[in-house]
Design a protein around this motif. Structure first.
Motif, PDB file in Angstrom:
ATOM      1  N   VAL A  64      10.779  -0.444  -7.926  1.00 24.02           N
ATOM      2  CA  VAL A  64      10.388  -0.503  -6.512  1.00 24.02           C
ATOM      3  C   VAL A  64       9.430   0.639  -6.182  1.00 24.02           C
ATOM      4  O   VAL A  64       8.398   0.442  -5.533  1.00 24.02           O
ATOM      5  CB  VAL A  64      11.630  -0.447  -5.604  1.00 24.02           C
ATOM      6  N   VAL A  65       9.773   1.842  -6.622  1.00 30.34           N
ATOM      7  CA  VAL A  65       8.914   3.012  -6.377  1.00 30.34           C
ATOM      8  C   VAL A  65       7.560   2.835  -7.047  1.00 30.34           C
ATOM      9  O   VAL A  65       6.533   3.263  -6.523  1.00 30.34           O
ATOM     10  CB  VAL A  65       9.615   4.293  -6.873  1.00 30.34           C
ATOM     11  N   ALA A  66       7.544   2.192  -8.204  1.00 31.94           N
ATOM     12  CA  ALA A  66       6.291   1.980  -8.930  1.00 31.94           C
ATOM     13  C   ALA A  66       5.316   1.118  -8.136  1.00 31.94           C
ATOM     14  O   ALA A  66       4.096   1.209  -8.332  1.00 31.94           O
ATOM     15  CB  ALA A  66       6.563   1.340 -10.285  1.00 31.94           C
ATOM     16  N   THR A  67       5.820   0.284  -7.227  1.00 33.43           N
ATOM     17  CA  THR A  67       4.947  -0.530  -6.372  1.00 33.43           C
ATOM     18  C   THR A  67       4.602   0.195  -5.077  1.00 33.43           C
ATOM     19  O   THR A  67       4.132  -0.427  -4.113  1.00 33.43           O
ATOM     20  CB  THR A  67       5.614  -1.879  -6.031  1.00 33.43           C
ATOM     21  N   ASN A  68       4.881   1.502  -5.042  1.00 30.65           N
ATOM     22  CA  ASN A  68       4.645   2.326  -3.851  1.00 30.65           C
ATOM     23  C   ASN A  68       5.594   1.922  -2.724  1.00 30.65           C
ATOM     24  O   ASN A  68       5.237   1.955  -1.546  1.00 30.65           O
ATOM     25  CB  ASN A  68       3.198   2.225  -3.375  1.00 30.65           C
ATOM     26  N   GLY A  69       6.814   1.540  -3.104  1.00 31.28           N
ATOM     27  CA  GLY A  69       7.823   1.176  -2.122  1.00 31.28           C
ATOM     28  C   GLY A  69       9.040   2.073  -2.229  1.00 31.28           C
ATOM     29  O   GLY A  69       9.035   3.068  -2.955  1.00 31.28           O
ATOM     30  N   ILE A  70      10.057   1.724  -1.498  1.00 31.84           N
ATOM     31  CA  ILE A  70      11.318   2.465  -1.523  1.00 31.84           C
ATOM     32  C   ILE A  70      12.410   1.502  -1.075  1.00 31.84           C
ATOM     33  O   ILE A  70      12.151   0.570  -0.308  1.00 31.84           O
ATOM     34  CB  ILE A  70      11.265   3.704  -0.591  1.00 31.84           C
ATOM     35  N   ASP A  71      13.620   1.697  -1.548  1.00 34.90           N
ATOM     36  CA  ASP A  71      14.739   0.842  -1.155  1.00 34.90           C
ATOM     37  C   ASP A  71      15.918   1.713  -0.750  1.00 34.90           C
ATOM     38  O   ASP A  71      16.614   2.267  -1.601  1.00 34.90           O
ATOM     39  CB  ASP A  71      15.136  -0.097  -2.298  1.00 34.90           C
ATOM     40  N   ILE A 199       2.968  -4.417 -12.048  1.00 35.53           N
ATOM     41  CA  ILE A 199       3.680  -3.499 -11.160  1.00 35.53           C
ATOM     42  C   ILE A 199       2.882  -2.225 -10.940  1.00 35.53           C
ATOM     43  O   ILE A 199       2.724  -1.748  -9.804  1.00 35.53           O
ATOM     44  CB  ILE A 199       5.071  -3.180 -11.740  1.00 35.53           C
ATOM     45  N   GLU A 200       2.373  -1.645 -12.017  1.00 34.58           N
ATOM     46  CA  GLU A 200       1.580  -0.425 -11.893  1.00 34.58           C
ATOM     47  C   GLU A 200       0.294  -0.668 -11.123  1.00 34.58           C
ATOM     48  O   GLU A 200      -0.144   0.173 -10.325  1.00 34.58           O
ATOM     49  CB  GLU A 200       1.271   0.122 -13.288  1.00 34.58           C
ATOM     50  N   SER A 201      -0.321  -1.822 -11.337  1.00 37.27           N
ATOM     51  CA  SER A 201      -1.556  -2.148 -10.639  1.00 37.27           C
ATOM     52  C   SER A 201      -1.325  -2.283  -9.137  1.00 37.27           C
ATOM     53  O   SER A 201      -2.086  -1.757  -8.324  1.00 37.27           O
ATOM     54  CB  SER A 201      -2.146  -3.447 -11.201  1.00 37.27           C
ATOM     55  N   VAL A 202      -0.254  -2.974  -8.771  1.00 39.25           N
ATOM     56  CA  VAL A 202       0.069  -3.139  -7.348  1.00 39.25           C
ATOM     57  C   VAL A 202       0.400  -1.791  -6.722  1.00 39.25           C
ATOM     58  O   VAL A 202       0.032  -1.516  -5.584  1.00 39.25           O
ATOM     59  CB  VAL A 202       1.248  -4.121  -7.183  1.00 39.25           C
TER      60      VAL A 202
END
Length: 346
Positions: A64-71, A199-202
């Motif tokens: 999740v963090v790899a997509t610039n997100g957080i949960d 994932i890394e690209s996004v």
């Protein structure tokens, strides 16, 4: 040696080794492992066993963090998963029935997938910022877990269900094999297929990824579903280990520990490149630190404060800019004449 020093696992491994060394010096029998009734027992085994739920949650959080997100909802999903499983088992006439155990596990895992999908839909299709989208389920999910348990602790007497979190296989805790299976699957999917690159690209640039033909929304949805799955399995391990479900406290602060484990493992919160093995080491550092705090007898009311300071120190040690600034300051203090660009000529 310079290449080893710059490896992303170097500092996490050093910190983990330092914690283990401290425990060894404080308690000489810390590394002792004994065999009893065909099962291995010892502090190191306990760290692996009790740290299994956190490792699972941290693995999902990494993607999740790899997509610039957080949960932020993983702790609530942990509580809901354990509550649903224990409630289902407690209502059965025979709590050791294989079909009942399988049904309760599938129900908990299925609900966790739905909750992960809910987060993913809010972020990918709803366009809501991840911290807000998951904060909704973090608050509501804890309430759902309390509603499921009726505000009480649900206790089960199923030895088959307890095997998930406290049973042993090949002399080792069964939870270790569950974590290993999830980790291997995650590594294969992200390192042996194109999913990891997507994932890394996004995470680096979602707009550029979309222009290059990558379905960014689908990738984001996938990682949140996987994160929900990992949290659901962690909830099963946590509740089965104590044969009970506590909607109030189960999985409490797991989201913060998981984020810390991800950061300690070398994954940037800005998204992009991620390190699953580093995350596992980061989670082991968190669990070892928790074990150390309890072992040395730190009062419970200041446990979180001590933990926060140690984690802060670990993050600073990992920071290249902090180490460079510290080294420059130390050099300036001990060699004041050798400033940048200034040299004494005799």
């Amino acid at each position: 040696m310079n290449k080893i020093h710059k490896h992303h696992l170097f500092w996490p491994l050093c910190v983990l080794a330092a914690l283990l060394l401290f425990n060894l010096l404080y308690s000489p029998d810390f590394f002792s492992v004994t065999m009893h009734d065909g099962h291995l027992y010892g502090s190191l085994i306990d760290i692996l066993n009790f740290g299994a739920p956190l490792i699972l949650v941290a693995i999902g959080m990494t993607l999740v963090v790899a997509t610039n997100g957080i949960d932020l909802s993983v702790g609530s999903i942990v509580a809901i998963s354990g509550a649903i499983a224990c409630l289902t088992i407690s209502k059965g006439t025979d709590q050791n029935a294989a079909l009942l155990i399988a049904y309760s596990i599938l129900l908990a895992v299925g609900l966790s997938l739905i909750l992960g999908a809910w987060n993913g839909l809010l972020v990918s299709l709803g366009g809501i910022q991840p911290i807000i989208a998951t904060l909704i389920l973090m608050v509501a999910g804890r309430g759902i877990a309390q509603l499921v348990t009726g505000g009480q602790i649900i206790t089960v007497t199923s030895s088959k269900y307890a095997f998930l979190g406290s049973g042993s296989f090949a002399t080792l805790p069964f939870s270790i094999f569950v974590v290993a299976a999830v980790l291997v699957i995650a590594l294969l999917l992200t390192r042996k297929t194109s999913l990891g690159l997507f994932i890394e690209s996004v995470g680096c640039n979602p707009k550029a990824s979309l222009m290059s033909g990558i379905r960014a929304k689908g990738v984001v949805l996938t990682v949140y579903v996987f994160c929900g799955l990992c949290a659901g399995i962690a909830g099963l391990l946590l509740s089965s280990n104590v044969s009970s479900a506590d909607g109030n406290n189960a999985g409490l602060w797991y989201e913060l520990d998981a984020i810390l484990a991800v950061v300690i493992g070398g994954t940037s919160l800005n998204g992009g490149r991620f390190y699953l093995t580093g995350t596992v080491i980061g989670a082991l550092i968190i669990q070892t630190l928790t074990t150390t705090i309890y072992m040395i007898g730190v009062p419970p009311e200041i446990t979180l404060v001590v933990k926060a300071f140690v984690v802060l120190a670990v993050c600073l040690i990992q920071s290249d800019s902090f180490r460079a600034a510290f080294a420059n300051r130390w050099k300036t203090r001990h060699y004041p004449g050798e400033k940048e660009g200034v040299r004494h000529v005799s």
